[in-house]
Design an enzyme around this catalytic site. Structure first.
Site, PDB file in Angstrom:
ATOM      1  N   CYS A 144      -4.205   0.483  -2.456  1.00 25.11           N
ATOM      2  CA  CYS A 144      -4.019  -0.726  -1.646  1.00 25.11           C
ATOM      3  C   CYS A 144      -2.987  -1.659  -2.275  1.00 25.11           C
ATOM      4  O   CYS A 144      -2.780  -1.665  -3.497  1.00 25.11           O
ATOM      5  CB  CYS A 144      -5.331  -1.498  -1.545  1.00 25.11           C
ATOM      6  SG  CYS A 144      -6.615  -0.661  -0.616  1.00 25.11           S
ATOM      7  N   ASN A 198       0.841  -1.197   0.000  1.00 24.21           N
ATOM      8  CA  ASN A 198       0.000   0.000   0.000  1.00 24.21           C
ATOM      9  C   ASN A 198       0.874   1.244   0.000  1.00 24.21           C
ATOM     10  O   ASN A 198       1.963   1.274   0.588  1.00 24.21           O
ATOM     11  CB  ASN A 198      -0.998   0.008   1.165  1.00 24.21           C
ATOM     12  CG  ASN A 198      -0.371  -0.139   2.532  1.00 24.21           C
ATOM     13  OD1 ASN A 198       0.623  -0.853   2.699  1.00 24.21           O
ATOM     14  ND2 ASN A 198      -0.941   0.515   3.527  1.00 24.21           N
ATOM     15  N   ILE A 199       0.397   2.251  -0.709  1.00 27.78           N
ATOM     16  CA  ILE A 199       1.108   3.523  -0.815  1.00 27.78           C
ATOM     17  C   ILE A 199       0.101   4.620  -0.497  1.00 27.78           C
ATOM     18  O   ILE A 199      -0.878   4.806  -1.241  1.00 27.78           O
ATOM     19  CB  ILE A 199       1.702   3.701  -2.235  1.00 27.78           C
ATOM     20  CG1 ILE A 199       2.649   2.533  -2.563  1.00 27.78           C
ATOM     21  CG2 ILE A 199       2.437   5.044  -2.335  1.00 27.78           C
ATOM     22  CD1 ILE A 199       2.987   2.397  -4.034  1.00 27.78           C
ATOM     23  N   GLU A 200       0.312   5.285   0.625  1.00 28.11           N
ATOM     24  CA  GLU A 200      -0.659   6.282   1.075  1.00 28.11           C
ATOM     25  C   GLU A 200      -0.307   7.667   0.538  1.00 28.11           C
ATOM     26  O   GLU A 200       0.847   7.960   0.209  1.00 28.11           O
ATOM     27  CB  GLU A 200      -0.719   6.299   2.607  1.00 28.11           C
ATOM     28  CG  GLU A 200      -1.256   4.968   3.124  1.00 28.11           C
ATOM     29  CD  GLU A 200      -1.428   4.910   4.624  1.00 28.11           C
ATOM     30  OE1 GLU A 200      -0.931   5.807   5.333  1.00 28.11           O
ATOM     31  OE2 GLU A 200      -2.072   3.942   5.069  1.00 28.11           O
ATOM     32  N   GLU A 212      -3.112  -4.886  -2.757  1.00 26.10           N
ATOM     33  CA  GLU A 212      -3.657  -5.881  -3.690  1.00 26.10           C
ATOM     34  C   GLU A 212      -3.734  -5.308  -5.099  1.00 26.10           C
ATOM     35  O   GLU A 212      -3.414  -5.969  -6.091  1.00 26.10           O
ATOM     36  CB  GLU A 212      -5.068  -6.318  -3.258  1.00 26.10           C
ATOM     37  CG  GLU A 212      -5.124  -7.001  -1.908  1.00 26.10           C
ATOM     38  CD  GLU A 212      -5.354  -6.051  -0.747  1.00 26.10           C
ATOM     39  OE1 GLU A 212      -4.818  -4.917  -0.775  1.00 26.10           O
ATOM     40  OE2 GLU A 212      -6.051  -6.452   0.189  1.00 26.10           O
ATOM     41  N   CYS A 236     -10.904  -3.615  -3.526  1.00 25.74           N
ATOM     42  CA  CYS A 236      -9.964  -4.671  -3.948  1.00 25.74           C
ATOM     43  C   CYS A 236     -10.705  -5.969  -4.250  1.00 25.74           C
ATOM     44  O   CYS A 236     -10.335  -6.691  -5.180  1.00 25.74           O
ATOM     45  CB  CYS A 236      -8.894  -4.892  -2.886  1.00 25.74           C
ATOM     46  SG  CYS A 236      -7.694  -3.530  -2.840  1.00 25.74           S
ATOM     47  N   CYS A 279     -10.194  -4.819   1.194  1.00 27.40           N
ATOM     48  CA  CYS A 279     -11.314  -3.880   1.201  1.00 27.40           C
ATOM     49  C   CYS A 279     -12.272  -4.198   0.055  1.00 27.40           C
ATOM     50  O   CYS A 279     -11.967  -4.991  -0.839  1.00 27.40           O
ATOM     51  CB  CYS A 279     -10.795  -2.446   1.089  1.00 27.40           C
ATOM     52  SG  CYS A 279     -10.264  -2.007  -0.578  1.00 27.40           S
TER      53      CYS A 279
END
Ligand code: THU
Length: 127
Positions: free
Chosen positions: A54, A43-45, A56, A88, A85
């Site tokens: 996310c 994940n990369i926020e 996935e 995803c 989620c």
């Protein structure tokens, strides 16, 4: 090592690459393509929150961008065995179909599947 352990290891490596400065919740994913290749994602926020992506989807989209068309299994690693989620789940359904999904965290692995997580999914039909 069986393919489940191999995928979980790759997802765990990717988890350590996660950029999660806001939630501090690191997620790693790895998808096994029909070609035999494995693609990982984390994940990369984003500071704009909604542009976060996310793990996935990073793994699946990277695989597709590298020419993969079919997938046979997916692993997701979190600290607590968290589940994918809703967004995803839809992407997994559309791009991977009903495949086994290994959820690993807290020293345990649970096997589930796309349709177990997203029963009666939306499928676009252009007719
Ligand atoms: N996250 C994932 O990477 N995968 C999921 O399926 C659930 C949530 C990430 C998004 C965000 O960076 C963090 O976990 C907390 O929601």
């Amino acid at each position: 090592m069986n393919h489940q352990e191999m995928l979980i290891n790759r997802a765990r490596q990717a988890q350590s690459m996660a950029k999660a400065p806001y939630s501090h919740y690191q997620v790693g994913a790895a998808v096994l393509a029909e070609s035999g290749a494995v693609y990982a994602g984390c994940n990369i926020e984003s500071g704009a929150y909604s542009t976060t992506i996310c793990a996935e989807r990073v793994a699946i989209f990277t695989a597709i961008a590298n020419g993969e068309q079919g997938f046979t299994a997916l692993a997701v690693v979190t600290r607590d065995g968290g589940t994918p989620c809703g967004s995803c789940r839809q992407v997994i359904h559309e791009q991977c179909g009903d495949i086994p999904i290994y959820l690993s965290g807290n020293g345990e692995t649970v096997e589930t599947s796309t349709l177990e997580m997203l029963p009666n999914p939306f499928t676009f039909r252009d007719d």
